[in-house]
Scaffold this active site. Structure first.
Site, PDB file in Angstrom:
ATOM      1  N   LYS A 191       1.219  -1.048   0.053  1.00 40.90           N
ATOM      2  CA  LYS A 191       0.038  -0.088  -0.255  1.00 40.90           C
ATOM      3  C   LYS A 191       0.998   0.995   0.145  1.00 40.90           C
ATOM      4  O   LYS A 191       2.484   1.005  -0.023  1.00 40.90           O
ATOM      5  CB  LYS A 191      -0.944   0.036   1.237  1.00 40.90           C
ATOM      6  CG  LYS A 191      -1.538  -1.342   1.639  1.00 40.90           C
ATOM      7  CD  LYS A 191      -3.157  -1.507   0.521  1.00 40.90           C
ATOM      8  CE  LYS A 191      -3.683  -2.173  -0.550  1.00 40.90           C
ATOM      9  NZ  LYS A 191      -4.567  -3.329   0.754  1.00 40.90           N
TER      10      LYS A 191
HETATM   11  C1  LIG Z   1      -5.209  -4.349   1.317  1.00 38.97           C
HETATM   12  C2  LIG Z   1      -6.889  -3.839   0.808  1.00 38.97           C
HETATM   13  C3  LIG Z   1      -6.943  -5.121   2.243  1.00 38.97           C
HETATM   14  C4  LIG Z   1      -7.454  -4.866   3.138  1.00 38.97           C
HETATM   15  O1  LIG Z   1      -6.025  -4.494   4.222  1.00 38.97           O
HETATM   16  P1  LIG Z   1      -5.228  -5.428   5.051  1.00 38.97           P
HETATM   17  O2  LIG Z   1      -4.394  -4.373   5.495  1.00 38.97           O
HETATM   18  O3  LIG Z   1      -4.585  -6.761   4.051  1.00 38.97           O
HETATM   19  O4  LIG Z   1      -5.783  -5.834   6.041  1.00 38.97           O
HETATM   20  C5  LIG Z   1      -9.051  -3.953   2.367  1.00 38.97           C
HETATM   21  N1  LIG Z   1      -9.894  -3.194   1.173  1.00 38.97           N
HETATM   22  C6  LIG Z   1      -9.173  -3.475   0.099  1.00 38.97           C
HETATM   23  C7  LIG Z   1      -9.776  -2.321  -0.874  1.00 38.97           C
HETATM   24  C8  LIG Z   1      -7.009  -4.034   0.064  1.00 38.97           C
HETATM   25  O5  LIG Z   1      -6.861  -2.996  -0.852  1.00 38.97           O
END
Ligand SMILES: *Cc1c(COP(=O)(O)O)cnc(C)c1O
Length: 393
Positions: A191
């Site tokens: 991210k």
């Molecule tokens: C990455 C992601 C999540 C989950 O994030 P985590 O921190 O890995 O639990 C939820 N929604 C979307 C759209 C994502 O891309």
């Protein structure tokens, strides 16, 4: 090794000496789990986004679960969301015994169609069962939120934003994630800022914040740190609910604080890469680059190919990019194509035509701060070579 033959990964975290020093500082401090470092991360994050409450959690999935739990979502309830997302968005609804109600994305975006949301909320059978609306700002682009917020406000339905892709995204309405009742960010390794695993929940709702704060740590009424630092009765605590174990460690928060301080610098670089891509791809009629909307966080660069103008499909396009050393991904395989969601709700591919169409056309290109100009050039060259090679259908 010839640099030109080096593989360009789809995603890379941007971590440097400051993150390393921060981790070492915490490791040597004697306190490695949730404590002062996490408090500071929360305060700095809340200030950045401009919200009263920020709660650090060990994933966005955990944060979404806490958010819906705090809003009282339970068996028999519906949560309106998009099939064009990662499964985490919808699975948390199932954790609580409720069901997601999928609404298709709009014809010219990757986001929930506000007209579809309004239509669903107006439905005399479904509308009254909707306990929350859960939009996702796919790729970091915020679309249709004014309409969705208005549809929900009219009926007193809370909006929970899955802002996993959209930090930092400054829109005319404010920061993505701070637009609805509760917003949830992800600090997963791929991210825009990362703590390896982690997330942040933000809200202006004091009651929801208090509930989520308790539930993220076993339903205990005081945080661990308070217990260990309070001078009187430091051993005493009360369990008031069967909570979860969703707290973030100080090791992760130390990384997060440094990443947060670099968020705007990262964004500036991703924006620059997006601009370069968009200019390079504008000259090909078989390519549909994402629009440059205000406040785009550019977590992803979802490039669509118009398969009607090509002799090769998206999968073959990706295979050929792979042979040229370009790592790409697809966001997303819509949830209704996955066996669990498909079978539980009896969904067919054509039930969400816009999601299906985008999925069949989209390729996510590498876009991260450490990509060099040379690498950006190689991605562009590879896309144009593969595309031109299959053009003229
Ligand atoms: C990455 C992601 C999540 C989950 O994030 P985590 O921190 O890995 O639990 C939820 N929604 C979307 C759209 C994502 O891309």
């Amino acid at each position: 090794m010839n640099r030109n033959t080096d593989f360009i990964p789809f995603a890379l975290p941007c971590l440097g000496p400051r993150e390393e020093e921060a981790v070492l500082r915490v490791l040597r401090s004697g306190w490695i789990t949730t404590g002062a470092e996490t408090r500071s991360f929360e305060e700095e994050f809340a200030r950045f986004v401009g919200v009263p409450h920020a709660l650090a959690v060990n994933s966005a999935t955990a944060g979404l679960h806490l958010a819906l739990e705090a809003l009282g979502v339970g068996p028999g309830d519906l949560v309106v969301t998009t099939p064009y997302t990662f499964t985490a968005t919808a699975e948390v609804v199932r954790y609580l015994g409720a069901d997601p109600l999928f609404v298709d994305i709009g014809p010219d975006s990757f986001s929930l169609d506000p007209r579809g949301v309004e239509k669903t909320l107006r439905d005399p059978e479904l509308g009254p069962r909707v306990k929350a609306v859960l939009p996702v700002h796919v790729a970091g682009e915020v679309r249709g939120m004014e309409e969705i917020l208005a549809s929900c406000a009219r009926r007193g339905i809370p909006v929970v934003e899955d802002a996993a892709h959209s930090f930092p995204s400054r829109t005319a309405l404010g920061f993505a994630g701070a637009l609805g009742r509760i917003g949830v960010y992800s600090f997963y390794a791929t991210k825009t800022i990362t703590t390896a695993e982690g997330g942040m929940v933000v809200t202006a709702d004091r009651e929801a914040a208090a509930r989520m704060s308790r539930m993220r740590l076993h339903g205990i009424d005081r945080e661990v740190w308070d217990r260990y630092t309070a001078r009187d009765a430091s051993w005493r605590y009360e369990v008031v609910a069967p909570g979860f174990k969703y707290n973030l460690t100080d090791i992760a928060s130390a990384i997060g604080r440094v990443q947060l301080s670099r968020a705007d610098e990262f964004l500036a670089r991703r924006r620059e890469i997006a601009r370069t891509y968009r200019e390079a791809f504008a000259r090909r009629d078989y390519l549909i680059p994402p629009e440059d909307s205000r406040g785009h966080a550019w977590h992803l660069f979802p490039l669509q190919i118009d398969e009607t103008k090509l002799t090769l499909d998206r999968d073959e396009f990706i295979r050929r990019l792979g042979r040229k050393g370009i790592g790409v991904s697809v966001h997303f395989i819509p949830l209704h194509l996955h066996p669990y969601w498909r079978d539980r709700y009896g969904l067919r591919p054509g039930d969400f035509p816009e999601a299906l169409k985008k999925y069949s056309r989209v390729i996510s290109l590498p876009i991260y701060p450490s990509l060099t100009e040379d690498q950006v050039g190689r991605v562009i060259q590879a896309v144009l070579e593969v595309g031109d090679g299959g053009a003229g259908a």
